[in-house]
Design a protein around this motif. Structure first.
Motif, short mmCIF file in Angstrom:
data_model
loop_
_atom_site.label_atom_id
_atom_site.label_comp_id
_atom_site.label_asym_id
_atom_site.label_seq_id
_atom_site.Cartn_x
_atom_site.Cartn_y
_atom_site.Cartn_z
N SER A 1 0.82 -1.22 0.00
CA SER A 1 0.00 0.00 0.00
C SER A 1 0.85 1.28 0.00
O SER A 1 0.33 2.37 -0.13
N CYS A 2 2.17 1.14 0.13
CA CYS A 2 3.06 2.31 0.25
C CYS A 2 3.62 2.82 -1.08
O CYS A 2 4.38 3.79 -1.08
N SER A 3 3.33 2.17 -2.16
CA SER A 3 3.85 2.57 -3.48
C SER A 3 5.37 2.73 -3.49
O SER A 3 5.90 3.62 -4.15
N GLY A 4 6.06 1.90 -2.71
CA GLY A 4 7.52 1.91 -2.72
C GLY A 4 8.20 2.94 -1.84
O GLY A 4 9.41 3.00 -1.77
N HIS A 5 7.41 3.79 -1.15
CA HIS A 5 8.01 4.81 -0.27
C HIS A 5 7.57 4.58 1.17
O HIS A 5 6.40 4.76 1.50
N CYS A 6 8.54 4.20 2.03
CA CYS A 6 8.16 3.86 3.40
C CYS A 6 9.32 4.05 4.37
O CYS A 6 10.47 4.14 3.99
N TRP A 7 8.95 4.09 5.66
CA TRP A 7 9.90 4.19 6.77
C TRP A 7 10.13 2.81 7.39
O TRP A 7 10.94 2.66 8.29
#
Length: 176
Positions: free
Chosen positions: A162-168
């Motif tokens: 669900s993060c479209s490849g951008h996450c912490w």
């Protein structure tokens, strides 16, 4: 509001003294006036008192520590009124022990949305994951600066779908 420090990588006393100083300075602190420098902290220390910090007016230096995660999940803004090494507002370096498995694995700055001035340097953190999956340019105000992120953890879990490849981090709550 509490005062920051300007020590860089120089430390006084042993790791226990470093921790006690950090605790005394930042317990119940929401705004750090100056720099937040977290250097040489051991994996056995409880850093949960840092979770009240919402803003740092200077820079953040995280270096040569061996704790696994940093409880700065409420940090929203790094103002960058001062820089580390003349250009960095966030500097993360060498947070692992080569002889053990103790290492920084997650930055967990999920609420960080603005670095008003200064760049980002995150290198040589052997087990640090999810720093190359953060879109640093969305956070950094200065479009002329390139974030320097490399030579960090290799065997990292992917971002949640669900993060479209951008996450912490790997969970759905870790999306940037």
């Amino acid at each position: 509001v509490c005062a920051g420090t300007l020590n860089g990588l120089s430390v006084t006393g042993d790791a226990q003294h470093q921790y006690q100083t950090l605790h005394k300075m930042y317990n119940n602190c929401e705004i750090v006036m100056g720099n937040l420098e977290i250097v040489l902290i051991d994996h056995t220390q409880d850093l949960s008192f840092l979770q009240t910090i919402r803003e740092v007016t200077g820079y953040i230096l995280i270096a040569m520590n061996v704790f696994s995660s940093l409880p700065l999940q409420n940090l929203r803004v790094i103002r960058g009124t001062q820089f580390y090494e003349e250009k960095f507002a966030l500097f993360v370096l060498l947070n692992y022990n080569p002889n053990t498995t103790h290492a920084l694995r997650h930055l967990g700055l999920n609420q960080l949305t603005e670095i008003l001035a200064g760049g980002v340097y995150i290198e040589k953190n052997a087990q640090l994951c999810h720093v190359d999956t953060v879109e640093w340019r969305d956070i950094m105000r200065d479009p002329r600066l390139e974030p320097i992120v490399g030579d960090n953890g290799k065997a990292c879990a992917p971002c949640h779908e669900s993060c479209s490849g951008h996450c912490w981090g790997p969970g759905p709550e870790d999306c940037q």
